[in-house]
Design an enzyme around this catalytic site. Structure first.
Site, PDB file in Angstrom:
ATOM      1  N   THR A 178      -7.247   6.019   5.485  1.00 48.38           N
ATOM      2  CA  THR A 178      -6.149   6.930   5.173  1.00 48.38           C
ATOM      3  C   THR A 178      -6.402   7.569   3.815  1.00 48.38           C
ATOM      4  O   THR A 178      -6.827   6.895   2.870  1.00 48.38           O
ATOM      5  CB  THR A 178      -4.792   6.198   5.167  1.00 48.38           C
ATOM      6  OG1 THR A 178      -4.513   5.728   6.483  1.00 48.38           O
ATOM      7  CG2 THR A 178      -3.662   7.131   4.736  1.00 48.38           C
ATOM      8  N   PHE A 180      -4.702   9.391   0.674  1.00 47.70           N
ATOM      9  CA  PHE A 180      -3.436   9.524  -0.037  1.00 47.70           C
ATOM     10  C   PHE A 180      -3.595  10.557  -1.150  1.00 47.70           C
ATOM     11  O   PHE A 180      -4.671  10.663  -1.756  1.00 47.70           O
ATOM     12  CB  PHE A 180      -3.015   8.194  -0.664  1.00 47.70           C
ATOM     13  CG  PHE A 180      -2.772   7.090   0.319  1.00 47.70           C
ATOM     14  CD1 PHE A 180      -1.492   6.802   0.765  1.00 47.70           C
ATOM     15  CD2 PHE A 180      -3.819   6.316   0.796  1.00 47.70           C
ATOM     16  CE1 PHE A 180      -1.260   5.763   1.668  1.00 47.70           C
ATOM     17  CE2 PHE A 180      -3.601   5.279   1.699  1.00 47.70           C
ATOM     18  CZ  PHE A 180      -2.321   5.004   2.138  1.00 47.70           C
TER      19      PHE A 180
END
Length: 286
Positions: A178, A180
């Site tokens: 992921t 961010f």
């Protein structure tokens, strides 16, 4: 000196907190848990939070599209990024075995990511239950002293809520990452970037409705040796067949990048710089 306040989606132990710990390592701060990304941006705009950590894309499920709109409309700036390897673990109150577990709680995405591990449990009668958040599931188990119930969440959540890790790294795809973004106000943006190498940028633009215009823009970026790392289109609400394009680029030289921006401006109806920052050079483990 007061602590920095960093807003994040989720409760303590969420992957957002792990990303915060990576980026702000060694600094004095307190986290501001938020139940949604809308609440996170409100915490920055209206409630005094200094920074926000925002998930923007995942290597398996793709872009988190609503967050692009929230970022653009907020007027906040991107000042950095964190790439986090997402590892999922099965957590429960101490002293139990897999045979004791009757329910597994987690975010629907986490349940999907661990489908291969969970399928035999489900076939043996274990109920899989959607929840709002991975770490919140772990928190519920501890606060409710829930025997026979497990959660899928991070090692940090296990530590914070004093849960046993019954099974480690249960995600099916081990290449699960992921990205961010760290966002903040203009004053923090300027001070935070001092001394950092600016070699990546995020911006969005609107094109006039003319044939071949996007191709022209991309050709100009290529001419200036600007590396296009991401392009995402979203429809403009209320404008039929009109789109916003969100773009990430990286570049070896800041001057060339600014020249490229000047060259594409005449081709665009609107250009908004969301942030210029130092790209993340590594993937962090959680």
């Amino acid at each position: 000196m007061k602590k920095m306040k960093i807003a994040m989606q989720g409760v303590r132990g969420a992957f957002h907190e792990i990303a915060i710990r990576k980026y702000f390592k060694g600094e004095d701060y307190e986290t501001v848990p938020c139940s949604s990304f809308n609440e996170l941006f409100d915490a920055l705009r209206f409630q005094g939070a200094d920074y926000g950590m925002v998930a923007i894309e995942n290597s398996i499920v793709g872009s988190i599209l609503p967050n692009y709109t929230l970022l653009r409309e907020s007027g906040l700036r991107i000042l950095g990024e964190v790439y986090l390897r997402i590892k999922q673990h099965l957590l429960a109150l101490p002293g139990q075995t897999l045979n004791d577990i009757k329910k597994v709680y987690s975010h629907p995405m986490a349940l999907q990511q661990c489908r291969e591990f969970l399928t035999p449990l489900r076939r043996n009668g274990v109920q899989l239950v959607d929840s709002e958040d991975t770490a919140l599931s772990a928190k519920w188990i501890r606060e409710g002293n829930m025997i026979g119930v497990a959660a899928i969440a991070s090692k940090l959540a296990a530590k914070l809520y004093n849960l046993d890790i019954m099974a480690e790294n249960i995600e099916t795809n081990k290449m699960n990452y992921t990205r961010f973004l760290i966002v903040s106000h203009e004053e923090n943006y300027q001070s935070r970037l001092n001394g950092r190498q600016i070699n990546k940028a995020s911006f969005c633009f609107i094109l006039p409705h003319q044939q071949g215009r996007l191709s022209e823009v991309l050709s100009v970026l290529s001419f200036y040796k600007i590396n296009l790392t991401k392009i995402q289109s979203l429809p403009i609400v209320g404008e039929e067949w009109e789109y916003l394009f969100y773009v990430d680029v990286d570049f070896p030289g800041y001057e060339k990048y600014r020249q490229a921006l000047d060259a594409i401006r005449p081709l665009l109806s609107e250009l908004t710089i969301l942030g210029e920052y130092e790209k993340e050079g590594k993937v962090h483990e959680n």
